[in-house]
Design an enzyme around this catalytic site. Structure first.
Site, short mmCIF file in Angstrom:
data_model
loop_
_atom_site.label_atom_id
_atom_site.label_comp_id
_atom_site.label_asym_id
_atom_site.label_seq_id
_atom_site.Cartn_x
_atom_site.Cartn_y
_atom_site.Cartn_z
N LYS A 196 0.84 -1.20 0.00
CA LYS A 196 0.00 0.00 0.00
C LYS A 196 0.88 1.24 0.00
O LYS A 196 2.02 1.21 0.47
CB LYS A 196 -0.86 0.02 1.27
CG LYS A 196 -2.03 -0.93 1.26
CD LYS A 196 -2.85 -0.78 2.54
CE LYS A 196 -4.03 -1.75 2.55
NZ LYS A 196 -5.02 -1.52 1.50
N ARG A 240 -10.60 -11.29 1.60
CA ARG A 240 -11.43 -12.34 1.01
C ARG A 240 -10.71 -13.69 1.06
O ARG A 240 -11.35 -14.74 1.11
CB ARG A 240 -11.81 -11.94 -0.42
CG ARG A 240 -10.64 -11.75 -1.34
CD ARG A 240 -10.97 -10.94 -2.59
NE ARG A 240 -11.05 -9.50 -2.33
CZ ARG A 240 -11.32 -8.59 -3.25
NH1 ARG A 240 -11.58 -8.95 -4.50
NH2 ARG A 240 -11.36 -7.32 -2.95
N1 BES Z 1 -8.28 -3.60 4.21
C1 BES Z 1 -8.39 -3.17 2.87
C2 BES Z 1 -9.67 -2.39 2.62
C3 BES Z 1 -9.68 -0.97 3.08
C4 BES Z 1 -8.98 -0.01 2.42
C5 BES Z 1 -10.46 -0.62 4.13
C6 BES Z 1 -9.05 1.30 2.84
C7 BES Z 1 -10.55 0.69 4.55
C8 BES Z 1 -9.83 1.65 3.91
C9 BES Z 1 -8.39 -4.38 1.96
O1 BES Z 1 -7.65 -5.46 2.35
C10 BES Z 1 -7.83 -3.92 0.65
O2 BES Z 1 -6.69 -3.56 0.63
N2 BES Z 1 -8.64 -3.93 -0.38
C11 BES Z 1 -8.22 -3.47 -1.65
C12 BES Z 1 -8.75 -4.42 -2.69
C13 BES Z 1 -8.20 -4.21 -4.04
C14 BES Z 1 -6.73 -4.58 -4.08
C15 BES Z 1 -8.97 -5.05 -5.02
C16 BES Z 1 -8.79 -2.06 -1.85
O3 BES Z 1 -9.88 -1.80 -1.40
O4 BES Z 1 -8.08 -1.25 -2.43
MN MN Z 2 -5.64 -5.28 1.77
#
Ligand code: BES
Ligand code: MN
Ligand code: ZN
Length: 501
Positions: free
Chosen positions: A283, A357
């Site tokens: 990230k 997931r």
């Molecule tokens: N934990 C995150 C989701 C999230 C992101 C929650 C920002 C709250 C704030 C999750 O694991 C994630 O990183 N999801 C990605 C999915 C994507 C790679 C398809 C996302 O939401 O960017």
């Molecule tokens: Mn994630």
């Protein structure tokens, strides 16, 4: 904070502060009128002068009101009388706590539960009052050095609160409401604490210890599966997420079995990523600290278990919490890796940041063995859900419209709302992979929906719903902190089920 139920006259109540409501257009509530009468129109005069307009979220502290036994009277704005619903009521209660936070009153007497709120029973009004007061006075200073300032602050808050009800005959049901509200507040507070703890403290091991301790306190069964057990079960998807972390993964199973013996349980599944770096699909750095909240689904399940244990709720409920970190490392899963889930379905990991997931799908397969009446998973699953719904509603997805309705209704009743999102088959092909049964991402468009579609493939054997709480489980910015959501929604859902069974 200690609560008691009373049925007394506001002007005769000796306390540090009596809390009464005032509607817009200078309409006095019953309690405000009693004080006004006892003080020869003291409140009416103030309203006439324009110092208080009765608007929602406003308040005015009065000192030494003549003819009253209390040191202070807090006027709380209620808005328009015709619009006074549960939501407005909760706001007014919150405003009363805010107004008292900076002052010297610690023993107070609230007459807000005495108001009539459309369609709310006394039991519900009292529950909501206690819940909101406890929620609004929540502080997280467990890991700050105990300086004199902090000690002083801790002493200052509200100590005793007497909740007044209009009729003496209502006192018994008000007691039940007080117990409801306090039980819920305990679960909400636990969920906030777990979310707020730093990720070097709140590890998978820590969550497992909390679950075990809670089981010992309340007398329900808790089992924690370690890595070798997960390997034996074939949870290759879950294990793929944890393999870049030094922290051992845990799979927590809690069983609150207080329903009839043959009653099929509700299974709650909580995402417990105690820190989400994104893994190799790292990230960006800004606000990455907030990914300590990626275990808020798990926290809400633990919180709900605390609440239903406090209530001794007559229902069979099972909790499943897959918990681990998502870290980049020499052994971490790579984009392109294919994982074999417990169900046997293979998953091409195109983005290691779509890890929630991957841990949930194995838990959903594990859930089959309980022959559940319903399975609800709770997860901070996608940023896309925050874009879609903002921070007010959790995203609700389900393979069963009746279950969805039940959850929506529980959200409305508990002021912890969800919004029903589509999960049509049209979206499923977005998860196609050339190399495995499915990919773990479906592209940017409809990201919260394709995430739900992914989960749905592992939830075909039972009625299932998914709550994406990425936008509701915590707040960013100045008020950064866990919200304890959706413990109120889940509790309401389970209580309604218990009442039906
Ligand atoms: N934990 C995150 C989701 C999230 C992101 C929650 C920002 C709250 C704030 C999750 O694991 C994630 O990183 N999801 C990605 C999915 C994507 C790679 C398809 C996302 O939401 O960017
Ligand atoms: Mn994630
Ligand atoms: Zn995540």
């Amino acid at each position: 904070m200690e609560f008691s139920i009373k049925n007394s006259n506001p002007e005769k109540q000796p306390s540090d502060c009596v809390i009464v409501g005032v509607y817009e257009s200078s309409v006095l509530s019953t309690a405000a009128r009693a004080i006004d009468d006892a003080s020869a129109g003291y409140i009416s005069n103030i309203l006439k002068r324009g110092d208080m307009d009765g608007k929602l979220d406003s308040s005015l502290m009065l000192h030494n009101v003549p003819g009253t036994a209390s040191e202070r009277v807090l006027l709380v704005g209620l808005g328009k009388e015709a619009d006074f619903t549960d939501k407005q009521y909760a706001k007014a209660v919150r405003a009363s706590v805010k107004a008292l936070a900076s002052g010297g009153a610690s023993n107070v007497s609230s007459f807000l539960a005495d108001l009539s709120v459309c369609s709310l029973s006394t039991r519900r009004k009292v529950a909501l009052l206690a819940e909101v007061m406890l929620d609004a006075s929540y502080k997280f200073d467990a890991i700050k050095k105990k300086s004199d300032d902090i000690k002083k602050e801790a002493k200052k808050g509200l100590a005793t609160i007497s909740i007044n009800v209009a009729e003496a005959a209502d006192m018994q049901t008000a007691q039940l409401g007080l117990a409801d509200g306090q039980a819920l507040a305990k679960g909400v507070s636990l969920a906030k604490d777990l979310g707020n703890l730093p990720p070097n403290v709140c590890t998978p091991t820590y969550l497992a210890e909390q679950a075990l301790a809670m089981g010992a306190t309340y007398g329900f069964a808790v089992e924690v599966l370690e890595r070798d057990a997960l390997e034996k079960l074939g949870m290759g998807s879950f294990l793929g997420v944890t393999q870049g972390s030094e922290e051992p993964p845990k799979f927590i199973i809690m069983q609150h079995l207080k329903g009839q013996k043959d009653q099929k349980p509700v299974v709650l599944v909580g995402k417990g990523i105690t820190f989400d770096t994104g893994g190799i699909s790292l990230k960006p750095g800004s606000e990455m600290d907030e990914m300590k909240y990626d275990m808020c689904g798990a926290a809400s399940v633990l919180g709900t278990f605390k609440t239903i244990a406090e209530m001794d709720l007559a229902l069979n409920v099972v909790a499943l919490i897959p918990t681990c970190e998502n870290m980049p490392d020499g052994r971490a899963t790579r984009p392109g890796d294919v994982l074999t889930s417990m169900s046997g379905l293979t998953i091409e990991v195109l983005n290691t940041d779509a890890e929630g997931r991957l841990i949930l799908c194995d838990a959903l397969t594990y859930a089959e063995r309980f022959e559940p009446s319903a399975v609800v998973d709770i997860a901070t699953l996608t940023g896309a859900c925050v874009i879609a719904l903002g921070h007010h509603a959790s995203g609700l997805f389900s393979n069963n419209d009746d279950l969805a309705k039940e959850l929506l209704q529980a959200g409305e009743a508990s002021l912890d709302r969800a919004w029903h999102m589509p999960m049509w088959d049209d979206y499923q092909p977005l998860l196609d992979s050339n190399f495995a049964d499915m990919a773990n991402i479906g592209g940017r468009a409809g990201g919260s929906i394709t995430a739900a579609c992914f989960l749905s493939r592992f939830a075909k054997k039972y009625e299932w719903a998914h709550l994406d709480v990425a936008g509701t489980a915590w707040k960013s910015g100045k008020e950064k902190g866990g919200t304890g959501r959706p413990v109120p929604l889940l509790t309401e859902f389970l209580v309604a089920r218990a009442n039906k069974s």
